[in-house]
Design an enzyme around this catalytic site. Structure first.
Site, PDB file in Angstrom:
ATOM      1  N   VAL A 256       1.661  14.858   3.593  1.00  0.00           N
ATOM      2  CA  VAL A 256       1.427  15.859   2.554  1.00  0.00           C
ATOM      3  C   VAL A 256       1.298  17.259   3.149  1.00  0.00           C
ATOM      4  O   VAL A 256       0.992  18.213   2.439  1.00  0.00           O
ATOM      5  CB  VAL A 256       0.173  15.514   1.713  1.00  0.00           C
ATOM      6  CG1 VAL A 256       0.392  14.206   0.961  1.00  0.00           C
ATOM      7  CG2 VAL A 256      -1.081  15.437   2.571  1.00  0.00           C
TER       8      VAL A 256
ATOM      9  N   HIS B  52       4.912  11.314  -1.166  1.00  0.00           N
ATOM     10  CA  HIS B  52       3.494  11.213  -1.521  1.00  0.00           C
ATOM     11  C   HIS B  52       2.928  12.556  -1.983  1.00  0.00           C
ATOM     12  O   HIS B  52       1.722  12.745  -2.025  1.00  0.00           O
ATOM     13  CB  HIS B  52       2.678  10.686  -0.338  1.00  0.00           C
ATOM     14  CG  HIS B  52       2.939   9.241  -0.036  1.00  0.00           C
ATOM     15  ND1 HIS B  52       2.576   8.646   1.147  1.00  0.00           N
ATOM     16  CD2 HIS B  52       3.532   8.273  -0.776  1.00  0.00           C
ATOM     17  CE1 HIS B  52       2.947   7.377   1.133  1.00  0.00           C
ATOM     18  NE2 HIS B  52       3.522   7.132  -0.021  1.00  0.00           N
TER      19      HIS B  52
ATOM     20  N   CYS C 184      -1.022  21.608 -12.862  1.00  0.00           N
ATOM     21  CA  CYS C 184      -2.006  21.379 -13.919  1.00  0.00           C
ATOM     22  C   CYS C 184      -2.203  19.876 -14.123  1.00  0.00           C
ATOM     23  O   CYS C 184      -1.233  19.111 -14.154  1.00  0.00           O
ATOM     24  CB  CYS C 184      -1.534  22.024 -15.215  1.00  0.00           C
ATOM     25  SG  CYS C 184      -2.616  21.689 -16.627  1.00  0.00           S
TER      26      CYS C 184
ATOM     27  N   ASN D 258       7.872   5.309  17.720  1.00  0.00           N
ATOM     28  CA  ASN D 258       6.474   5.069  17.400  1.00  0.00           C
ATOM     29  C   ASN D 258       5.709   4.876  18.705  1.00  0.00           C
ATOM     30  O   ASN D 258       6.175   4.130  19.573  1.00  0.00           O
ATOM     31  CB  ASN D 258       6.345   3.811  16.530  1.00  0.00           C
ATOM     32  CG  ASN D 258       5.074   3.787  15.711  1.00  0.00           C
ATOM     33  OD1 ASN D 258       4.021   4.194  16.180  1.00  0.00           O
ATOM     34  ND2 ASN D 258       5.172   3.291  14.484  1.00  0.00           N
TER      35      ASN D 258
END
Length: 242
Positions: free
Chosen positions: A99, A115, A123, A214
């Site tokens: 995010v 996400h 709103c 990773n």
């Protein structure tokens, strides 16, 4: 590394799927790391729900604004920058579970936040986008959200809370990108958070190679064509710009 470079070579569309591990080297606090000091007494999962918002929106809003402040102080790492530089040679689409806005600040032009985004305030009633200004520079335990000028609702964080559906536009764009890619690069994800974790499998079903980066064990298992055990900052500059 050689096998991964070969899989990522070429000029066809590259899709980069990123999770929390992508931003770890930038010092972005994880969901739970943001619960220090003033926020230690709160359960992060208890603040990230529609029910928490309905019950105590001033506390939820204050915590998310503090997270915005922490993220704003982070900088894109070499992994973010390598992904952005790859646009010079081919079409690159980023699909992220994060995010934060580090991909955009690194220069990536096509980024889909499945996400949501800390910085895409809207709103809570009519869904209109809202400009709420910069977050406070110090943690505050309660902060009243701005009021929507269109309908009188409240500004809410632009993230997906537990129990909410993913935003349809970014999700549909992610599916389209993954299923039409030449290769999919998966960076720093656990492979456990659904439905985002299903995206590499869509590439596999379409016979599209999947490269995973990773620092820990693979989160994708048999869905991976090539696995590189390294951090984003270590691996991506070498893989995308050999």
């Amino acid at each position: 590394m050689t096998e991964a470079r070969l899989a990522l070579s070429g000029d066809g569309p590259l899709v980069v799927l990123t999770g929390a591990g992508m931003s770890a080297e930038s010092g972005v606090p994880t969901f739970r790391d943001a619960h220090t000091g003033l926020w230690q007494r709160y359960d992060p999962a208890a603040l990230a729900t529609p029910e928490a918002w309905a019950r105590d929106r001033d506390t939820v809003w204050a915590w998310y604004r503090w997270r915005e402040h922490l993220v704003s102080g982070a900088e894109p790492n070499p992994g973010h920058l390598a992904v952005a530089r790859a646009q010079a040679d081919r079409d690159v689409v980023v699909v992220t579970q994060n995010v934060d806005d580090l991909h955009e600040r690194a220069g990536s032009g096509s980024v889909h936040h499945v996400h949501g985004s800390l910085f895409a305030h809207r709103c809570d009633t009519c869904g209109a986008s809202m400009d709420v200004g910069p977050p406070p520079a110090e943690p505050i335990d309660r902060l009243t959200p701005p009021v929507c000028g269109r309908c009188g609702g409240w500004s809410r964080p632009g993230v997906v809370w537990f129990g909410e559906m993913l935003p349809s536009q970014p999700w549909n764009a992610a599916v389209d990108a993954v299923t039409s890619a030449a290769v999919v690069l998966v960076v720093g994800t656990s492979g456990l958070v659904h439905p985002a974790a299903s995206l590499p499998g869509l590439a596999v079903d379409a016979r599209i190679p999947v490269v995973e980066v990773n620092p820990g064990p693979s989160g994708l298992g048999s869905d991976v064509s090539v696995y590189v055990r390294a951090t984003a900052g270590q691996a991506l500059p070498a893989l995308l710009h050999p």
